[in-house]
Design a protein around this motif. Structure first.
Motif, mmCIF file in Angstrom:
data_model
loop_
_atom_site.group_PDB
_atom_site.id
_atom_site.type_symbol
_atom_site.label_atom_id
_atom_site.label_comp_id
_atom_site.label_asym_id
_atom_site.label_seq_id
_atom_site.Cartn_x
_atom_site.Cartn_y
_atom_site.Cartn_z
ATOM 1 N N ARG A 131 17.833 -12.296 -4.614
ATOM 2 C CA ARG A 131 17.297 -12.302 -5.978
ATOM 3 C C ARG A 131 15.975 -11.549 -5.994
ATOM 4 O O ARG A 131 15.200 -11.614 -5.027
ATOM 5 N N TRP A 132 15.723 -10.871 -7.121
ATOM 6 C CA TRP A 132 14.430 -10.203 -7.268
ATOM 7 C C TRP A 132 13.446 -11.203 -7.887
ATOM 8 O O TRP A 132 13.062 -11.156 -9.039
ATOM 9 N N GLU A 133 13.043 -12.147 -7.053
ATOM 10 C CA GLU A 133 12.223 -13.273 -7.481
ATOM 11 C C GLU A 133 11.393 -13.720 -6.285
ATOM 12 O O GLU A 133 11.900 -13.819 -5.165
ATOM 13 N N CYS A 134 10.104 -13.978 -6.509
ATOM 14 C CA CYS A 134 9.213 -14.341 -5.395
ATOM 15 C C CYS A 134 9.217 -13.287 -4.298
ATOM 16 O O CYS A 134 9.100 -13.611 -3.108
ATOM 17 N N TYR A 135 9.395 -12.042 -4.685
ATOM 18 C CA TYR A 135 9.445 -10.952 -3.711
ATOM 19 C C TYR A 135 8.096 -10.814 -3.004
ATOM 20 O O TYR A 135 7.053 -11.140 -3.548
ATOM 21 N N LYS A 136 8.102 -10.318 -1.771
ATOM 22 C CA LYS A 136 6.891 -10.117 -0.981
ATOM 23 C C LYS A 136 6.938 -8.732 -0.344
ATOM 24 O O LYS A 136 7.882 -7.973 -0.549
ATOM 25 N N TYR A 137 5.955 -8.433 0.493
ATOM 26 C CA TYR A 137 5.779 -7.053 0.943
ATOM 27 C C TYR A 137 5.271 -6.980 2.375
ATOM 28 O O TYR A 137 4.753 -7.949 2.942
ATOM 29 N N ILE A 138 5.385 -5.773 2.941
ATOM 30 C CA ILE A 138 4.619 -5.331 4.105
ATOM 31 C C ILE A 138 3.958 -4.021 3.692
ATOM 32 O O ILE A 138 4.607 -3.157 3.097
ATOM 33 N N TYR A 139 2.674 -3.871 3.986
ATOM 34 C CA TYR A 139 2.023 -2.603 3.626
ATOM 35 C C TYR A 139 1.243 -2.038 4.808
ATOM 36 O O TYR A 139 0.934 -2.734 5.779
ATOM 37 N N LEU A 140 0.946 -0.740 4.724
ATOM 38 C CA LEU A 140 0.127 -0.044 5.704
ATOM 39 C C LEU A 140 -1.320 -0.110 5.231
ATOM 40 O O LEU A 140 -1.647 0.348 4.134
ATOM 41 N N THR A 141 -2.191 -0.670 6.039
ATOM 42 C CA THR A 141 -3.545 -0.990 5.586
ATOM 43 C C THR A 141 -4.324 0.241 5.133
ATOM 44 O O THR A 141 -5.118 0.153 4.184
ATOM 45 N N GLN A 142 -4.130 1.381 5.778
ATOM 46 C CA GLN A 142 -4.905 2.569 5.428
ATOM 47 C C GLN A 142 -4.378 3.263 4.177
ATOM 48 O O GLN A 142 -4.970 4.232 3.711
ATOM 49 N N ARG A 143 -3.264 2.776 3.642
ATOM 50 C CA ARG A 143 -2.654 3.416 2.472
ATOM 51 C C ARG A 143 -2.685 2.543 1.222
ATOM 52 O O ARG A 143 -2.079 2.875 0.219
ATOM 53 N N ARG A 185 -10.556 -8.682 6.587
ATOM 54 C CA ARG A 185 -10.744 -9.170 7.958
ATOM 55 C C ARG A 185 -9.756 -8.531 8.921
ATOM 56 O O ARG A 185 -10.058 -8.329 10.100
ATOM 57 N N LEU A 186 -8.549 -8.215 8.432
ATOM 58 C CA LEU A 186 -7.506 -7.640 9.278
ATOM 59 C C LEU A 186 -7.258 -6.162 8.972
ATOM 60 O O LEU A 186 -6.182 -5.638 9.218
ATOM 61 N N ALA A 187 -8.271 -5.485 8.459
ATOM 62 C CA ALA A 187 -8.104 -4.108 7.991
ATOM 63 C C ALA A 187 -7.764 -3.127 9.109
ATOM 64 O O ALA A 187 -7.251 -2.037 8.841
ATOM 65 N N ASP A 188 -8.023 -3.478 10.355
ATOM 66 C CA ASP A 188 -7.739 -2.555 11.453
ATOM 67 C C ASP A 188 -6.316 -2.689 11.994
ATOM 68 O O ASP A 188 -5.918 -1.918 12.877
ATOM 69 N N TYR A 189 -5.546 -3.663 11.495
ATOM 70 C CA TYR A 189 -4.126 -3.707 11.850
ATOM 71 C C TYR A 189 -3.396 -2.593 11.116
ATOM 72 O O TYR A 189 -3.786 -2.197 10.008
ATOM 73 N N THR A 190 -2.337 -2.082 11.714
ATOM 74 C CA THR A 190 -1.566 -1.019 11.066
ATOM 75 C C THR A 190 -0.798 -1.561 9.873
ATOM 76 O O THR A 190 -0.756 -0.933 8.810
ATOM 77 N N TYR A 191 -0.170 -2.737 10.055
ATOM 78 C CA TYR A 191 0.653 -3.338 9.004
ATOM 79 C C TYR A 191 0.151 -4.744 8.690
ATOM 80 O O TYR A 191 -0.246 -5.491 9.596
ATOM 81 N N ILE A 192 0.223 -5.094 7.413
ATOM 82 C CA ILE A 192 -0.017 -6.472 6.994
ATOM 83 C C ILE A 192 1.178 -6.932 6.161
ATOM 84 O O ILE A 192 1.626 -6.223 5.262
ATOM 85 N N MET A 193 1.675 -8.114 6.493
ATOM 86 C CA MET A 193 2.779 -8.717 5.755
ATOM 87 C C MET A 193 2.232 -9.898 4.963
ATOM 88 O O MET A 193 1.536 -10.755 5.512
ATOM 89 N N GLY A 194 2.557 -9.950 3.683
ATOM 90 C CA GLY A 194 2.133 -11.049 2.839
ATOM 91 C C GLY A 194 3.281 -12.011 2.603
ATOM 92 O O GLY A 194 4.129 -11.750 1.748
ATOM 93 N N VAL A 195 3.339 -13.096 3.366
ATOM 94 C CA VAL A 195 4.377 -14.115 3.190
ATOM 95 C C VAL A 195 3.733 -15.487 3.304
ATOM 96 O O VAL A 195 2.674 -15.645 3.911
#
Length: 447
Positions: A357-369, A284-294
């Motif tokens: 801590r390296w626990e419950c880590y999350k991300y930001i990604y570039l949608t086109q990549r 649904r949000l594929a046209d955004y440059t960045y998506i953050m999963g939190v």
């Protein structure tokens, strides 16, 4: 020779036993078939009754397949084609076909292609662990899946469904096709999964929304699973602002009556129930440059006093081939008590945290990549790759009670005041939000 035997020499007693065993086996087989027949005819009507109560999913008739959304684009996975991506719960193993209603009322029937299921998205590391530890028991679960329905040419369509037989005649049995809206350049959106239950605090939720706005987030997608009215007031405030896209959610199919709270979730199925909103949001949000999963108790804070877009530009200068960035987590635990007892803003009260801590880590990604994303993983498109951001440059602040899986709730702690950079602006915005929603900070954690 036994006293009594037939012409073959088989003793009479043994012959009688063999006959008895054969009759018993036949009887058991008949009973089993009758049981299967009865249960099938009990289960199917029950499934039909439960499916008739669905509000937000469309059930494929006769199957444990439940369709949630259909999102269209003209470039992925096939450039120049109308690509319709159906997000679904699916407990079947069927080769479906697509029924597509075009805008001119033409009905097309085309093959479907499974473009996401859990097994396809597994990393080599996950596959290796399953080889060593054994594969989890995934029988009788509805897995999150995505199907692709392709239509050739520069056409537009209005409705779609999947079928293993004939196409339904009534468009009420179809999903409406969603065409994503125009988004800002360098847009940053959050896929926040699902909000559920009566334990959410509307004041803390407002803090979360306002900090994300201050960090430069443009949009939040969140699913609503039966939240009470105080939470709905917060949702309406940010939806009216255009900042929040709130989608309704339910949990269809067996096991019936489950939820997402610890007391109602069903092991194995729970992970799929949480994952479907991420799949929907990714499309649904594929046209955004960045998506953050939190989640709605997590905030990503750069070490520098900058917003997330400026932070990401710096990261891309250092890693121009990045598909996404992962972050260490600091846990700000309510059990440790407030540092600023006079503040009515939870994020300003609780400043003691664990070390990163390296626990419950999350991300930001570039949608086109990125090809796929789950709660804690992304699947980069070649030749792009993922990077871990040094904890000195940014960390995820996670506000919560002590995790049940920890051996102790008293690991080494630090005091982190970086959130206080937002103090003046955030307090002013919160005051405005409180007045608009009629919600005052009455329900602060007791510690």
């Amino acid at each position: 020779m036994w006293p009594c035997a037939d012409r073959s020499g088989t003793p009479c007693l043994q012959r009688r036993r063999t006959k008895t065993v054969a009759i018993a086996a036949l009887a058991l087989s008949v009973c089993f078939l009758v049981f299967q027949f009865v249960m099938q005819h009990k289960i199917d009507p029950y499934r039909d009754v439960m499916n008739s109560k669905l509000r937000f999913f469309k059930a494929v008739p006769g199957e444990d397949t439940y369709l949630y959304s259909a999102i269209a684009n003209f470039h992925d996975p096939q450039e120049g084609k109308l690509n319709i991506i159906i997000t679904a719960f699916d407990g079947s193993d069927i080769n479906y076909e697509c029924c597509v209603h075009l805008d001119d009322k033409t009905l097309l029937r085309t093959p479907s292609k499974l473009v996401y299921d859990e097994n396809r998205a597994k990393s080599l590391g996950q596959i290796f662990l399953e080889i060593i530890r054994g594969k989890p028991d995934e029988d009788k679960v509805n897995k999150e899946k995505q199907y692709h329905c392709g239509v050739s040419g520069n056409l537009r369509a209005s409705h779609v469904t999947l079928t293993s037989s004939s196409c339904p005649s009534d468009t009420q049995d179809y999903l409406p096709i969603v065409y994503p809206k125009t988004v800002p350049a360098d847009g940053l959106a959050i896929c926040a999964k699902v909000a559920f239950g009566s334990e959410l605090d509307p004041n803390i939720l407002m803090e979360w929304f306002e900090v994300q706005r201050l960090l430069g987030v443009d949009h939040v997608q969140l699913m609503d699973l039966d939240n009470p009215e105080p939470i709905q007031k917060v949702f309406r405030y940010y939806s009216d602002m255009g900042f929040l896209e709130l989608l309704p959610y339910e949990l269809p199919g067996p096991p019936y009556g489950r939820g997402l709270h610890e007391s109602t979730r069903v092991f194995n199925q729970f992970f799929h129930d949480e994952a479907l909103p991420i799949l929907d949001c990714r499309r649904r949000l594929a046209d955004y440059t960045y998506i953050m999963g939190v989640d709605i108790d997590e905030v990503l804070i750069p070490a520098k006093n900058q917003d997330l877009k400026a932070f990401l530009k710096e990261q891309l200068q250092s890693h121009p081939n990045a598909a996404g960035f992962f972050f260490w987590t600091q846990f700000f635990l309510y059990e440790w008590g407030p540092v600023n007892k006079d503040s009515d803003v939870t994020m300003f009260r609780y400043l003691n945290s664990t070390q990163p801590r390296w626990e419950c880590y999350k991300y930001i990604y570039l949608t086109q990549r990125v090809k796929h994303a789950t709660t804690h993983t992304i699947t980069p498109v070649s030749p792009y790759r993922q990077y871990t951001v040094p904890k000195e440059e940014a960390t995820l602040h996670h506000y919560r009670h002590c995790p049940k899986g920890w051996k102790t709730c008293n690991p080494p702690r630090i005091t982190d005041r970086s959130i206080l950079r937002f103090k003046d602006t955030l307090e002013g915005r919160l005051q405005k939000a409180r007045e608009a929603t009629g919600i005052s900070p009455q329900s602060l954690p007791k510690n």
